[in-house]
Motif scaffolding. Sequence first.
Motif, PDB file in Angstrom:
ATOM      1  N   UNK A  22       0.806  -1.040   0.147  1.00  0.00           N
ATOM      2  CA  UNK A  22      -0.082  -0.067   0.051  1.00  0.00           C
ATOM      3  C   UNK A  22       0.990   1.032   0.087  1.00  0.00           C
ATOM      4  N   UNK A  23       2.151   1.114   0.581  1.00  0.00           N
ATOM      5  CA  UNK A  23       2.982   2.290   0.352  1.00  0.00           C
ATOM      6  C   UNK A  23       3.474   2.627  -0.916  1.00  0.00           C
ATOM      7  N   UNK A  24       3.510   1.590  -1.705  1.00  0.00           N
ATOM      8  CA  UNK A  24       3.648   1.963  -3.279  1.00  0.00           C
ATOM      9  C   UNK A  24       2.537   2.178  -4.023  1.00  0.00           C
ATOM     10  N   UNK A  25       1.348   1.624  -3.463  1.00  0.00           N
ATOM     11  CA  UNK A  25       0.030   1.903  -4.471  1.00  0.00           C
ATOM     12  C   UNK A  25      -0.352   3.433  -3.990  1.00  0.00           C
ATOM     13  N   UNK A  26      -0.225   3.843  -2.748  1.00  0.00           N
ATOM     14  CA  UNK A  26      -0.725   5.222  -2.453  1.00  0.00           C
ATOM     15  C   UNK A  26       0.373   6.197  -2.523  1.00  0.00           C
ATOM     16  N   UNK A  27       1.584   5.562  -2.806  1.00  0.00           N
ATOM     17  CA  UNK A  27       2.828   6.832  -2.932  1.00  0.00           C
ATOM     18  C   UNK A  27       2.516   7.304  -4.402  1.00  0.00           C
TER      19      UNK A  27
ATOM     20  N   UNK B 279       2.466 -18.154  -3.810  1.00  0.00           N
ATOM     21  CA  UNK B 279       3.129 -17.820  -5.134  1.00  0.00           C
ATOM     22  C   UNK B 279       2.706 -16.841  -5.869  1.00  0.00           C
ATOM     23  N   UNK B 280       1.203 -16.651  -5.595  1.00  0.00           N
ATOM     24  CA  UNK B 280       0.579 -15.720  -6.607  1.00  0.00           C
ATOM     25  C   UNK B 280       1.227 -14.339  -6.059  1.00  0.00           C
ATOM     26  N   UNK B 281       0.917 -14.260  -4.610  1.00  0.00           N
ATOM     27  CA  UNK B 281       1.640 -13.009  -4.015  1.00  0.00           C
ATOM     28  C   UNK B 281       2.982 -12.606  -4.404  1.00  0.00           C
ATOM     29  N   UNK B 282       4.090 -13.593  -4.470  1.00  0.00           N
ATOM     30  CA  UNK B 282       5.258 -13.273  -4.562  1.00  0.00           C
ATOM     31  C   UNK B 282       5.645 -12.908  -6.099  1.00  0.00           C
ATOM     32  N   UNK B 283       4.913 -13.690  -6.954  1.00  0.00           N
ATOM     33  CA  UNK B 283       5.124 -13.222  -8.482  1.00  0.00           C
ATOM     34  C   UNK B 283       4.537 -11.884  -8.714  1.00  0.00           C
ATOM     35  N   UNK B 284       3.448 -11.512  -8.267  1.00  0.00           N
ATOM     36  CA  UNK B 284       2.575 -10.137  -8.339  1.00  0.00           C
ATOM     37  C   UNK B 284       3.615  -9.206  -7.845  1.00  0.00           C
ATOM     38  N   UNK B 285       4.026  -9.347  -6.381  1.00  0.00           N
ATOM     39  CA  UNK B 285       4.899  -8.440  -5.804  1.00  0.00           C
ATOM     40  C   UNK B 285       6.182  -7.854  -7.125  1.00  0.00           C
TER      41      UNK B 285
ATOM     42  N   UNK C  26      10.611   5.637  -5.566  1.00  0.00           N
ATOM     43  CA  UNK C  26      10.329   5.306  -3.960  1.00  0.00           C
ATOM     44  C   UNK C  26       9.186   3.959  -3.966  1.00  0.00           C
ATOM     45  N   UNK C  27       8.149   4.294  -4.845  1.00  0.00           N
ATOM     46  CA  UNK C  27       7.095   3.187  -4.626  1.00  0.00           C
ATOM     47  C   UNK C  27       7.376   1.804  -5.122  1.00  0.00           C
ATOM     48  N   UNK C  28       8.474   1.688  -6.193  1.00  0.00           N
ATOM     49  CA  UNK C  28       9.059   0.589  -6.611  1.00  0.00           C
ATOM     50  C   UNK C  28       9.856  -0.115  -5.645  1.00  0.00           C
ATOM     51  N   UNK C  29      10.841   0.772  -4.905  1.00  0.00           N
ATOM     52  CA  UNK C  29      11.487   0.152  -3.820  1.00  0.00           C
ATOM     53  C   UNK C  29      10.554  -0.596  -2.629  1.00  0.00           C
TER      54      UNK C  29
ATOM     55  N   UNK D 261       9.430  -3.917  -3.550  1.00  0.00           N
ATOM     56  CA  UNK D 261      10.556  -4.853  -3.339  1.00  0.00           C
ATOM     57  C   UNK D 261      10.449  -5.137  -1.940  1.00  0.00           C
ATOM     58  N   UNK D 262      10.229  -4.114  -0.960  1.00  0.00           N
ATOM     59  CA  UNK D 262      10.419  -4.495   0.445  1.00  0.00           C
ATOM     60  C   UNK D 262       9.059  -5.384   0.707  1.00  0.00           C
ATOM     61  N   UNK D 263       7.985  -5.434   0.225  1.00  0.00           N
ATOM     62  CA  UNK D 263       6.994  -6.005   0.526  1.00  0.00           C
ATOM     63  C   UNK D 263       7.051  -7.620   0.156  1.00  0.00           C
ATOM     64  N   UNK D 264       7.763  -7.604  -1.017  1.00  0.00           N
ATOM     65  CA  UNK D 264       8.042  -8.973  -1.684  1.00  0.00           C
ATOM     66  C   UNK D 264       9.204  -9.669  -0.639  1.00  0.00           C
ATOM     67  N   UNK D 265      10.185  -8.898  -0.101  1.00  0.00           N
ATOM     68  CA  UNK D 265      11.182  -9.722   0.865  1.00  0.00           C
ATOM     69  C   UNK D 265      10.651  -9.894   2.001  1.00  0.00           C
TER      70      UNK D 265
END
Length: 507
Positions: free
Chosen positions: A41-46, A100-106, A201-204, A207-211
């Motif tokens: 959501x940080x990425x989306x709302x950013x 796996x859907x969440x990981x690929x999507x992120x 910044x949203x892209x970063x 990536x944090x969400x994925x990790x």
Amino acid sequence: MTSLTAASPQEAIKNRTTKYDDLWGHPKPLWMLFMAEFWERFAFYGIRWALTLYIVAQFFNGDASGQTFASNTYGAYLALVYGSAIFGGYVADKIIGSQHSILIGALIMGAGLFLIMLPDQSFFMAGLATIIVGNGLFKPNISNLVGKIYEQNDSRRDRGFSIFYMGINAGAMISPIITQWLASTLTDTPMMDNYKAVFGAAGIGMLISYIWFYIGRKQLKGVGAIKKTPTRTKNLFYVILGAIASIGPVYILMAYAGAQVLAWLLFILFVGLAFMLIKGAKKDGKIARDRMFACLIMCAFNVIFFMFFEQAGSSFTFLAQNIVDRNITDVFEFKIAWFQSVNAVAILILAPLVSMIWLFMSNKKIEPSIPQKFALGLLGTGLGFLVLVYALENLLNSNNLIPLWPLAACYVLHTIGELCLSPIGLSMISKLVPASMAGLAFGGWFLSTAIGNNFSGILAGSISGETGMTVVSAVNGFSFSFWLLTGAGLFLFIISPLINKLMHGVK
């Protein structure tokens, strides 16, 4: 009694209920999911506050005539973001599992966020299409996992979804503050170039969400995962290939179809999904079928809610930019992006209060039903528009600007409406729908949100018109919004006993 937890054998997904250790009164994995959603959501709302402003600045040289195109594009983007959830839910339910859907999507979302940094309209649209595909795999499945970590009749479920919703809004609160600072102070270049720092910044954040999820998914004890087999490896490859291939068609919808065509496509998709859900529910008996009907009715009211709630990223942004006096002192200005944080701050403050009110009313056996909570949400959102209409008709200063407090108050009232509807809707799906269809049903919920979001862009575009938003056009558009929301809310109150019967005792 109809089973609500058994999954179909072909799914091979571990949907069993697993006993988890509690942390702060809830299953421990809730907090891991909370933080994964926080960063997404940080990425989306950013980027939410910046998209329409960037389109006008970058592709229309700042001319207000670009507001309609920007609003329609923003609405179509949001619509496809949520509409893609139907496919992500199906992929998770039937092919690769939620994890796996969440990981690929992120990862796909992160790629899209970096792609929109390129200052070319075609690359920008392709980047939005990439974000849409990734979000479809991510969004419905993380919500689905929240429902799965609770026992079917666990009274904490609604409160758990409210906490999860706070994670969404903690990210939404912080990201506009940080990204506005990046856009305003990082460089001395033109504003359209500074927006690229926002997207980066949203892209970063993505990536944090994925990790975070990749490391923390062990806490789920296999829920939402499938066994590692050669078939799973092959399916993962096909899903990734299909996701990449689908970016092209989504790009075409974004760049060429237009909001009106998209509205018809989403409607047809929703009708088809409704038939699938009802047909699937019938296999589990009359009660499951009736509950599915109740879900679909509530989805229709969700369309109405988001048509007006999502003015936040379009007409409200242009209102804040051009018709709101944001100067607090001679040297301090309230930034446009900070209005997005008003909504998030209000949720963080009010969500625990609303949750406690529901609990108190439940103990007193006077808690509103799910349809009544939805009705309150519609009425609260309508009241926010009434505040804006009052300000535009009575509080204009000599520069034809309104104070900033009416827009801030509108965001707070919309927040109250949101708390009565959105987290309750997520919890409703998890309680009413058989577990074997949960991912698809969550996709249906987000598809109804998508339809509302697309309408929001069409409405915002009509308010701006060919020359950009004016005081008169804003009054007309916001008055229409107030009356439609009020009528829908009152109608839902009237028919709520009928919907309650279809729910067969689910509260």
